[in-house]
Design a protein around this motif. Structure first.
Motif: not given
Lengths: 392, 291
Positions: A224, A226, A250, A253-254
């Protein structure tokens, strides 16, 4: 309600078939319907009287719906093409497991009851682990078209897949990247609270050792997370030749965006989680130079693939992805197996699937290995100018 | 140096999230666990405004602020007000706000699907600065500035304005405040609105900062936000800022010197130590509860 009606219809159909099946038919499978599922001739000349029932369990709604939808398109395109060739006709039934393993179990039960010749799916590995044993116990062959987790085909000798595992793709990716970039030391980053990314990490670690690449640091994070700036600063300190990352899209990308933003320009090598067009769409320019292994090369110029690309484009007005390609190939492989023995009973299909060797497919030269897993060349891709291209 | 800055910027995100959180907690003595859902919802609304409607980010932010405020009013009306008379109003409100958050997230998933989204590239200037060899982005500086400004502005509002006096009166004793002619219901609603509006702006800035927005983005930092308001001193606005920075720095230095797997152990371990030494939190005042 639709499902229930369907069951009722199929059950009554089964009764009719059962009643009409005389004792003299003597098919090799011994099930009620299989008597009519044996035909004459071999390969292209094979002719089977009855329709061959195939069940597919896909995640058409829920979290994995985007994958399931691609698979449905791939299957339907293949079914349409197969319907145009003479000799064998398929009755393909696609059902939705709603990305819920319990629903997958129910549907597997239903297809086993209906005595389908083979079940395709389910979409996700964790559903496969729970639903496949039902088919295995009943002796109904299963062809996974997207399961990549280790151990799925260990469930039993009726379970096959045409999707390359992470364990098959990652060594090829690491080998190609090592050669291309002359890697000597890398930093490995992975989310350690997810079974898929953790097994990806293990495959990476083994492959890097095999290639003699030193891992100067291993950095873990949560799926989770980011904000990776602190971790990336840490990675940057050991001046690696590449970042090797096992993460879901998820986090990918960051992570990629922030790495480039911080001036980390070395190649980033990702696991299957990176194999997603969303990477280029969302990370934009930062995705340039990301290396990902894949089971299917969209730009491959083999005739099967070119025909597939054109047919898909014409039918759906969109580009297929790997899931569509694997689904399409799956049904074509089933057809190949059925025609090999010119029989669609469970045992014949099981035996013929296990003997598939060097079949020209959309995915390349395809074989099933002794563990009933897929064997074909993986493609190592690198992001260039906003799209995946083959790393030469 | 880079790690020091990383810590400060992570910390300012925590602070930005926690300032709205702590406002409701400090004044109304309610823990609003729908705050993380507002955080996520506002990021998605912001993306919708920029991507579909074609607004610039600067035009979208005030709208997001208003949407956040409206959500705050809804949360107060639906999850808290019906329960206010109950003896267990704290706990009941906590649970009903979790329920409301679940519904909000489900609606978002229905509308936007499970995929992550982000602001279109270029919606925020991609400016970077180099400070003593370390990289700093404009977004990070803006977040830090907004956190500071909000802390100062809100502290001023609470201590100096008429609305703030009303808030403090409600915080002190709602019954007495009502007797003295303070419109408690209005003050309560306004507090929720401001709190959620701040959470909404935080969500947008967070999504820009990490280039991704997902349904779970609020719950991923919810626990950190709670830790921050406890470390900072429950209800203390400067405390939320300092608590955020302390937690952010603790995390980053845990990564640097101990190992990335130990990040949360160190950060939350620090929480325990601070609470052992200063049970009221860094800037909290000792509360005397009447029994």
């Amino acid at each position: 309600m639709r499902t229930k009606l369907h069951t009722v219809a199929a059950a009554s159909a089964a009764v009719v078939v059962l009643a009409s099946c005389s004792s003299g038919d003597g098919g090799s499978g011994g099930t009620a319907a299989s008597g009519e599922l044996t035909g004459e001739g071999t390969g292209e000349s094979c002719t089977i009287e009855a329709e061959v029932p195939i069940g597919a369990v896909l995640s058409l709604t829920g979290a994995a719906a985007s994958y399931g939808e691609s698979q449905q398109r791939g299957l339907e395109l293949a079914a349409e093409e197969l319907a145009e060739t003479d000799g064998v006709t398929y009755d393909l039934t696609i059902e939705d497991d709603q990305t819920d393993p319990r629903q997958a179990i129910t549907l597997f039960d239903q297809f086993v009851q209906e005595d389908v010749s083979l079940i395709i799916g389910p979409t996700l590995s964790n559903a496969a682990v729970q639903a496949d044993p039902i088919a295995q116990d009943a002796g109904v062959p299963v062809l996974g078209i997207s399961n990549t987790a280790a151990g799925v085909t260990d469930i039993g000798d009726y379970i096959f897949r045409n999707s390359l595992t992470e364990q098959a793709v990652i060594p090829q990716t690491v080998a190609a990247a090592t050669e291309e970039f002359g890697l000597e030391n890398v930093v490995v980053m992975y989310s350690n609270d997810d079974a898929f990314t953790e097994s990806g990490y293990e495959a990476f670690a083994a492959a890097l050792e095999e290639e003699g690449v030193e891992i100067s640091e291993t950095i873990t994070f949560s799926k989770t997370d980011t904000d990776f700036r602190a971790l990336l600063t840490q990675a940057q300190a050991s001046d690696p030749d590449a970042l090797v990352v096992s993460a879901l899209i998820e986090a990918a990308v960051p992570l990629v965006t922030q790495a480039r933003e911080m001036g980390i320009e070395v190649p980033i090598i990702g696991g299957n989680g990176f194999n997603n067009p969303q990477l280029m769409a969302d990370a934009g320019e930062a995705a340039e130079g990301v290396v990902v292994g894949a089971a299917w090369n969209s730009s491959s110029d083999n005739p099967e693939n070119q025909a597939f690309l054109a047919a898909y484009e014409e039918k759906y007005g969109a580009q297929p992805d790997q899931f569509a390609a694997q689904a399409y190939t799956g049904l074509k492989l089933v057809d190949r197996a059925v025609r090999a023995n010119c029989a669609a009973d469970h045992e014949s299909i099981q035996q013929a699937l296990g003997e598939l060797e060097d079949v020209p497919t959309v995915l390349g030269e395809f074989s099933i290995d002794e563990n009933r897993d897929a064997e074909h060349p993986a493609v190592v891709q690198v992001v260039e100018d906003g799209s995946f291209t083959v790393l030469q | 140096m880079q790690q020091l800055l990383n810590g400060i910027f992570i910390g300012s995100i925590y602070a930005l999230f926690a300032i709205g959180f702590t406002l409701v907690f400090g004044i109304l003595d309610r823990l609003n666990l729908a705050h993380p859902a507002v955080f996520a919802a506002s990021a998605f609304v912001g993306i919708e405004l920029v991507e579909r409607v074609g607004l610039s980010l600067w035009a979208a932010l005030p709208i997001v602020f208003v949407v956040g405020a409206l959500l705050g009013l809804v949360i107060e009306r639906v999850a808290f007000r019906p329960l206010k008379g109950r003896a267990d109003a704290h706990f009941a409100g906590l649970i009903s706000s979790i329920a409301l958050a679940g519904m909000l997230i489900a609606v978002l998933q229905w509308r936007y699907g499970p995929d992550t989204r982000r602001f279109p590239p270029g919606s925020f200037p991609d400016t970077r600065y180099e400070v003593a060899g370390a990289q700093v982005t404009l977004v990070q500086l803006v977040i830090l500035a907004i956190s500071l400004a909000l802390m100062v502005g809100l502290t001023y509002m609470v201590t100096r304005t008429r609305l703030g006096r009303g808030m403090r009166a409600v915080a002190e004793n709602p019954t007495a405040a009502r007797v003295l002619g303070v419109n408690v219901d209005r003050i309560t609603a306004v507090t929720f609105a401001i709190s959620s509006a701040l959470g909404a702006v935080a969500g947008v800035l967070f999504a820009i900062n990490v280039n991704t927005a997902q349904l779970g983005m609020g719950s991923a930092i919810e626990l950190k936000g709670l830790a921050v308001i406890i470390v900072g001193g429950m209800g203390s606005l400067p405390g939320a800022l300092i608590g955020g920075l302390v937690l952010g720095l603790a995390e980053v230095f845990a990564v640097q010197y101990i190992g990335s797997s130990w990040r949360d152990v160190i950060a939350f371990g620090l929480l325990f130590i601070i609470l052992l030494l200063r049970p009221q939190g860094l800037l909290g005042a000792r509360k005397v509860r009447e029994v």
